[in-house]
Scaffold this active site. Structure first.
Site, PDB file in Angstrom:
ATOM      1  N   GLY A 131       0.784  -1.227   0.000  1.00 27.23           N
ATOM      2  CA  GLY A 131       0.000   0.000   0.000  1.00 27.23           C
ATOM      3  C   GLY A 131       0.813   1.273   0.000  1.00 27.23           C
ATOM      4  CB  CYS A 132       4.405   1.970   0.488  1.00 33.09           C
ATOM      5  SG  CYS A 132       5.580   3.331   0.350  1.00 33.09           S
ATOM      6  CG  MET A 133       0.224   6.018  -2.215  1.00 32.17           C
ATOM      7  SD  MET A 133      -0.626   4.882  -3.351  1.00 32.17           S
ATOM      8  CE  MET A 133      -0.517   5.781  -4.867  1.00 32.17           C
TER       9      MET A 133
END
Length: 139
Positions: free
Chosen positions: A11-13
């Site tokens: 989920g880390c952009m």
């Protein structure tokens, strides 16, 4: 091209942008969760070997930002034990690129090894506005 094992926080952009850039160069990525992988000092240390001890940490990790954890304050062994116990603290991504392993998305190093060139101004990092700041957190 190259098959890359890419350990990051799901989920880390910043990781989404990093993976997109690598894939645009034709590389295939196998994403793995940095947080759910069972790390041991022996398994983690090779990724960090080229960095100074204080650079082993994710500067955006909540415990680092709050001052609870001070990068470089512990011994090498204590630092490895801490990172294995609390992997949100590990500088990311961790990448297996052929027979090479490394920590962090260092644009100059990736260019030197012929993996990709990061365009000027291309955002490859995590920032607090990404997903409401969840990139750095352990959740």
């Amino acid at each position: 091209m190259t098959h890359i094992i890419f350990y990051t926080k799901p989920g880390c952009m910043g990781a989404v942008r990093q993976k997109a850039l690598l894939e645009s160069y034709g590389h295939t990525l196998e994403e793995r969760s940095l947080l759910s992988t069972e790390w041991t000092p022996e398994k983690l240390e090779p990724y960090l070997a080229g960095l100074e001890l204080k650079e082993w940490f994710n500067p955006n990790a909540p415990a680092v930002k709050s001052g609870q954890v001070i990068p470089g304050a512990l011994s090498r062994e204590e630092t490895l034990d801490l990172l294995c116990t609390d992997p949100i603290l590990i500088k990311r991504p961790l990448m297996n690129i052929g027979d090479q392993v490394l920590a962090g998305f260092d644009a100059e190093h990736l260019k030197q090894i012929g993996l990709c060139e990061v365009p000027s101004g291309y955002n490859t990092g995590c920032h607090s506005q990404d997903q409401g700041g969840t990139c750095a957190s352990g959740s």
